[in-house]
Design a protein around this motif. Structure first.
Motif, PDB file in Angstrom:
ATOM      1  N   HIS A 186     -67.649 -29.394  12.794  1.00 32.82           N
ATOM      2  CA  HIS A 186     -68.355 -29.557  14.070  1.00 32.82           C
ATOM      3  C   HIS A 186     -67.490 -30.270  15.115  1.00 32.82           C
ATOM      4  CE1 HIS A 186     -72.175 -27.932  12.826  1.00 32.82           C
ATOM      5  NE2 HIS A 186     -72.221 -28.714  11.769  1.00 32.82           N
ATOM      6  N   MET A 187     -66.178 -30.159  14.977  1.00 28.94           N
ATOM      7  CA  MET A 187     -65.255 -30.797  15.909  1.00 28.94           C
ATOM      8  C   MET A 187     -65.548 -30.359  17.345  1.00 28.94           C
ATOM      9  SD  MET A 187     -61.112 -30.852  15.421  1.00 28.94           S
ATOM     10  CE  MET A 187     -60.969 -29.053  15.353  1.00 28.94           C
ATOM     11  N   SER A 193     -65.899 -40.587  -6.000  1.00 28.15           N
ATOM     12  CA  SER A 193     -66.027 -41.688  -5.048  1.00 28.15           C
ATOM     13  C   SER A 193     -66.916 -41.219  -3.912  1.00 28.15           C
ATOM     14  CB  SER A 193     -64.662 -42.121  -4.506  1.00 28.15           C
ATOM     15  OG  SER A 193     -64.081 -41.092  -3.734  1.00 28.15           O
ATOM     16  N   THR A 194     -67.484 -42.176  -3.203  1.00 27.47           N
ATOM     17  CA  THR A 194     -68.262 -41.853  -2.006  1.00 27.47           C
ATOM     18  C   THR A 194     -67.991 -42.906  -0.947  1.00 27.47           C
ATOM     19  OG1 THR A 194     -70.460 -41.499  -1.055  1.00 27.47           O
ATOM     20  CG2 THR A 194     -70.348 -42.989  -2.935  1.00 27.47           C
ATOM     21  N   SER A 195     -67.712 -42.463   0.277  1.00 21.51           N
ATOM     22  CA  SER A 195     -67.320 -43.365   1.357  1.00 21.51           C
ATOM     23  C   SER A 195     -68.220 -43.202   2.571  1.00 21.51           C
ATOM     24  CB  SER A 195     -65.873 -43.088   1.787  1.00 21.51           C
ATOM     25  OG  SER A 195     -64.972 -43.323   0.729  1.00 21.51           O
ATOM     26  N   ASN A 196     -68.547 -44.340   3.171  1.00 24.56           N
ATOM     27  CA  ASN A 196     -69.228 -44.371   4.462  1.00 24.56           C
ATOM     28  C   ASN A 196     -68.145 -44.568   5.525  1.00 24.56           C
ATOM     29  OD1 ASN A 196     -70.813 -44.758   6.709  1.00 24.56           O
ATOM     30  ND2 ASN A 196     -71.777 -46.647   6.003  1.00 24.56           N
ATOM     31  N   CYS A 197     -67.934 -43.558   6.344  1.00 26.92           N
ATOM     32  CA  CYS A 197     -66.894 -43.628   7.375  1.00 26.92           C
ATOM     33  C   CYS A 197     -67.456 -43.989   8.745  1.00 26.92           C
ATOM     34  CB  CYS A 197     -66.127 -42.306   7.435  1.00 26.92           C
ATOM     35  SG  CYS A 197     -65.242 -41.927   5.902  1.00 26.92           S
ATOM     36  N   THR A 198     -68.729 -44.352   8.776  1.00 23.29           N
ATOM     37  CA  THR A 198     -69.432 -44.716  10.017  1.00 23.29           C
ATOM     38  C   THR A 198     -69.065 -43.719  11.135  1.00 23.29           C
ATOM     39  OG1 THR A 198     -67.761 -46.399  10.611  1.00 23.29           O
ATOM     40  CG2 THR A 198     -69.652 -47.114   9.292  1.00 23.29           C
ATOM     41  N   GLU A 199     -68.701 -44.203  12.327  1.00 19.16           N
ATOM     42  CA  GLU A 199     -68.401 -43.309  13.455  1.00 19.16           C
ATOM     43  C   GLU A 199     -66.903 -43.043  13.612  1.00 19.16           C
ATOM     44  OE1 GLU A 199     -70.225 -45.018  16.950  1.00 19.16           O
ATOM     45  OE2 GLU A 199     -71.883 -45.785  15.745  1.00 19.16           O
ATOM     46  N   PHE A 200     -66.120 -43.562  12.672  1.00 18.22           N
ATOM     47  CA  PHE A 200     -64.660 -43.552  12.784  1.00 18.22           C
ATOM     48  C   PHE A 200     -64.081 -42.141  12.917  1.00 18.22           C
ATOM     49  CE2 PHE A 200     -60.349 -43.821  10.989  1.00 18.22           C
ATOM     50  CZ  PHE A 200     -59.832 -44.909  11.669  1.00 18.22           C
ATOM     51  N   GLN A 201     -64.427 -41.263  11.979  1.00 20.29           N
ATOM     52  CA  GLN A 201     -63.905 -39.891  12.024  1.00 20.29           C
ATOM     53  C   GLN A 201     -64.505 -39.104  13.185  1.00 20.29           C
ATOM     54  OE1 GLN A 201     -65.003 -38.611   8.053  1.00 20.29           O
ATOM     55  NE2 GLN A 201     -62.961 -39.032   7.240  1.00 20.29           N
ATOM     56  N   ALA A 202     -65.776 -39.314  13.434  1.00 20.53           N
ATOM     57  CA  ALA A 202     -66.457 -38.560  14.494  1.00 20.53           C
ATOM     58  C   ALA A 202     -65.848 -38.842  15.864  1.00 20.53           C
ATOM     59  CB  ALA A 202     -67.943 -38.889  14.492  1.00 20.53           C
ATOM     60  N   ARG A 203     -65.443 -40.082  16.121  1.00 15.62           N
ATOM     61  CA  ARG A 203     -64.804 -40.397  17.400  1.00 15.62           C
ATOM     62  C   ARG A 203     -63.483 -39.647  17.538  1.00 15.62           C
ATOM     63  NH1 ARG A 203     -66.934 -44.425  20.374  1.00 15.62           N
ATOM     64  NH2 ARG A 203     -68.573 -45.660  19.386  1.00 15.62           N
ATOM     65  N   ARG A 204     -62.724 -39.579  16.465  1.00 20.57           N
ATOM     66  CA  ARG A 204     -61.439 -38.874  16.500  1.00 20.57           C
ATOM     67  C   ARG A 204     -61.628 -37.367  16.684  1.00 20.57           C
ATOM     68  NH1 ARG A 204     -56.986 -41.016  12.526  1.00 20.57           N
ATOM     69  NH2 ARG A 204     -57.033 -43.252  12.890  1.00 20.57           N
ATOM     70  N   LEU A 205     -62.672 -36.831  16.052  1.00 22.05           N
ATOM     71  CA  LEU A 205     -62.875 -35.386  16.049  1.00 22.05           C
ATOM     72  C   LEU A 205     -63.819 -34.905  17.149  1.00 22.05           C
ATOM     73  CD1 LEU A 205     -63.185 -34.937  12.188  1.00 22.05           C
ATOM     74  CD2 LEU A 205     -61.296 -34.144  13.617  1.00 22.05           C
ATOM     75  N   GLY A 206     -64.392 -35.825  17.900  1.00 20.22           N
ATOM     76  CA  GLY A 206     -65.276 -35.429  18.994  1.00 20.22           C
ATOM     77  C   GLY A 206     -66.600 -34.862  18.534  1.00 20.22           C
ATOM     78  N   VAL A 207     -67.126 -35.365  17.397  1.00 21.79           N
ATOM     79  CA  VAL A 207     -68.426 -34.897  16.900  1.00 21.79           C
ATOM     80  C   VAL A 207     -69.495 -35.877  17.370  1.00 21.79           C
ATOM     81  CG1 VAL A 207     -69.761 -34.143  14.920  1.00 21.79           C
ATOM     82  CG2 VAL A 207     -67.260 -33.979  14.864  1.00 21.79           C
ATOM     83  N   ARG A 208     -70.405 -35.409  18.226  1.00 21.97           N
ATOM     84  CA  ARG A 208     -71.417 -36.289  18.814  1.00 21.97           C
ATOM     85  C   ARG A 208     -72.805 -35.689  18.644  1.00 21.97           C
ATOM     86  NH1 ARG A 208     -69.114 -36.184  24.673  1.00 21.97           N
ATOM     87  NH2 ARG A 208     -68.584 -34.092  23.919  1.00 21.97           N
ATOM     88  N   PHE A 209     -73.806 -36.493  18.961  1.00 24.50           N
ATOM     89  CA  PHE A 209     -75.180 -35.993  18.958  1.00 24.50           C
ATOM     90  C   PHE A 209     -75.887 -36.487  20.211  1.00 24.50           C
ATOM     91  CE2 PHE A 209     -75.719 -40.215  17.269  1.00 24.50           C
ATOM     92  CZ  PHE A 209     -77.011 -40.603  17.578  1.00 24.50           C
ATOM     93  N   ARG A 210     -76.935 -35.765  20.567  1.00 25.73           N
ATOM     94  CA  ARG A 210     -77.701 -36.117  21.767  1.00 25.73           C
ATOM     95  C   ARG A 210     -79.121 -36.489  21.378  1.00 25.73           C
ATOM     96  NH1 ARG A 210     -76.780 -31.974  24.498  1.00 25.73           N
ATOM     97  NH2 ARG A 210     -75.414 -32.734  26.175  1.00 25.73           N
ATOM     98  N   ASP A 211     -79.574 -37.646  21.850  1.00 19.63           N
ATOM     99  CA  ASP A 211     -80.970 -38.037  21.691  1.00 19.63           C
ATOM    100  C   ASP A 211     -81.466 -38.623  23.000  1.00 19.63           C
ATOM    101  OD1 ASP A 211     -79.879 -40.567  21.822  1.00 19.63           O
ATOM    102  OD2 ASP A 211     -80.394 -41.153  19.768  1.00 19.63           O
ATOM    103  N   ALA A 212     -82.591 -39.304  22.970  1.00 15.37           N
ATOM    104  CA  ALA A 212     -83.179 -39.832  24.203  1.00 15.37           C
ATOM    105  C   ALA A 212     -82.291 -40.869  24.874  1.00 15.37           C
ATOM    106  CB  ALA A 212     -84.550 -40.442  23.888  1.00 15.37           C
TER     107      ALA A 212
END
Length: 424
Positions: A239-240, A351-370
């Motif tokens: 979803h880049m 293993s399982t990792s929580n990458c928070t918003e780190f990768q999404a900021r680099r890849l430009g993956v965002r969401f829209r809400d109110a």
């Protein structure tokens, strides 16, 4: 990357995270200086551009000497604007370069220390007492030969060290494990995917695998593509540069793909068998979720991994990885380590990792809400890495005659077979 606003408003938190990782604390001060330079250059450029636009309007109305003076200033400004624009671009490049070197923020309660400072959260199941059963356990290499399931010699002949063939029941075991993993993932709402194993540099860099892990990555230089070490990479980039609907979150994908790793720095480690290899197949879970739900999603991923290994009836333990042993993208990582009888110790299998918003900021993956548009959180978790799963299965379920019992949950994926028997 992290939120630049957080860097400016709470640099001490970023410094502490870097310190706990054993990473550069000085990088934070370099970033703050680069950010100040960047913002100052933007302000200077905008001020000069505003004056330039204003002068343009004045020139149109002016006459005589006044007009000539304004034109002279316009020419002078033109050079200053170009210089300011170049300074702004250079400041932005330097800031982004340094931001890509900065690791994700570690969760506050992650254990301190390095590779050996993990915390064992739980041990599940009891290792078998083979001595009480009256025989010495064989390792997976010998069992693989008896079952005609693993051919390491020909793998080395064809591809080199740390390669292998899965043959006969070994190949069937792989397909059974993949099918079992995908079916479980689908039951929890994951969309099954077979992603590409070659990706562009941005996908690799965006997921954090061209920093500290770059030496372990295979690159196809002629085409400027990378072989992925995990399907986390193409799944994260799926979803880049997209804006997702908040109501659709979480979006969960289960990718089945090969993984390629150079195993740089592993000389002399695990040279026997298929525990540490250059290629293996696996099923990887991936989630795009609301940032406020990331911690809960992480616990769900761990629970799903545990469920899978419970069904394989293999003793394992769950560890909370120490801050100094985290990958660049991970804010926290849990590992499941299966008991390997012939080594007398637990070895990582998922293993399982929580990458928070780190990768999404680099890849430009965002969401829209109110509240507007902002980055999602990403999480990944290995449901099964085939090579190590086969190692654990063969060694833990072996019998004195070299046969191997098939766990009940896996039998239906092997055509009802309950026993793998040595080939005559």
């Amino acid at each position: 990357m992290i939120d630049p606003k957080l860097l400016r408003e709470d640099p001490d938190r970023v410094r502490e995270s870097q310190r706990r990782r054993g990473a550069s604390v000085e990088l934070v001060d370099q970033l703050l200086a680069a950010d100040e330079r960047r913002r100052s250059s933007i302000a200077s450029f905008e001020q000069l551009r505003s004056e330039q636009k204003s002068l343009g309007k004045q020139v149109a109305r002016a006459q005589g000497e006044e007009k000539q003076a304004l034109l002279a200033r316009t020419r002078e400004l033109s050079g200053q604007v170009k210089a300011a624009e170049a300074e702004q671009a250079e400041g932005e490049r330097e800031f982004q370069r340094l931001m890509l070197e900065l690791d994700n923020l570690v969760e506050d309660d992650v254990p301190p220390g390095g590779e050996d400072d993990y915390v064992v959260l739980e041990e599940v199941g009891s290792p078998r007492d083979f001595a009480a059963e009256g025989f010495e356990p064989r390792d997976h290499v010998e069992l693989g030969q008896l079952l005609a399931a693993i051919d390491i010699e020909r793998g080395a002949k064809v591809s080199g060290a740390r390669f292998y063939y899965l043959t006969g029941v070994g190949a069937l075991l792989e397909m059974a494990l993949i099918n079992m993993a995908v079916e479980q993932a689908m039951a929890y709402g994951f969309t099954p995917m077979i992603p590409p194993s070659l990706v562009k540099p941005r996908a690799m860099e965006g997921t954090g695998f061209l920093g500290q892990a770059a030496d372990d990555v295979y690159r196809v230089e002629q085409d400027d593509l990378y072989l992925v070490g995990t399907s986390e990479v193409p799944l994260a980039a799926y979803h880049m540069d997209e804006i997702l609907d908040a109501d659709a979150l979480p979006l969960r994908y289960a990718g089945s793909s090969p993984a390629f790793r150079r195993e740089a720095g592993s000389y002399g480690k695990d040279t026997r068998g298929i525990i540490r290899v250059h290629w293996f197949d696996k099923v990887e879970m991936f989630s795009f979720c609301h940032p406020d739900q990331a911690r809960e999603e992480h616990q769900r991923f761990l629970a799903w991994e545990r469920e899978f290994w419970d069904r394989l009836e293999i003793p394992y333990r769950v560890i909370d990885t120490a801050a100094g042993d985290l990958g660049a993208s991970a804010a926290r990582k849990y590992d499941i380590e299966a008991w390997i009888p012939t080594q007398g110790r637990y070895r990582e299998v998922t293993s399982t990792s929580n990458c928070t918003e780190f990768q999404a900021r680099r890849l430009g993956v965002r969401f829209r809400d109110a509240d507007g548009v902002r980055p999602v959180a990403t999480l990944n978790g290995t449901l099964v890495a085939i090579a190590r799963a086969i190692v654990a299965l063969l060694e833990n379920h072996q019998q004195a005659d070299g046969s191997v019992l098939v766990p009940k949950a896996l039998q239906s994926y092997l055509g009802g077979r309950v026993l793998l028997e040595p080939r005559a």
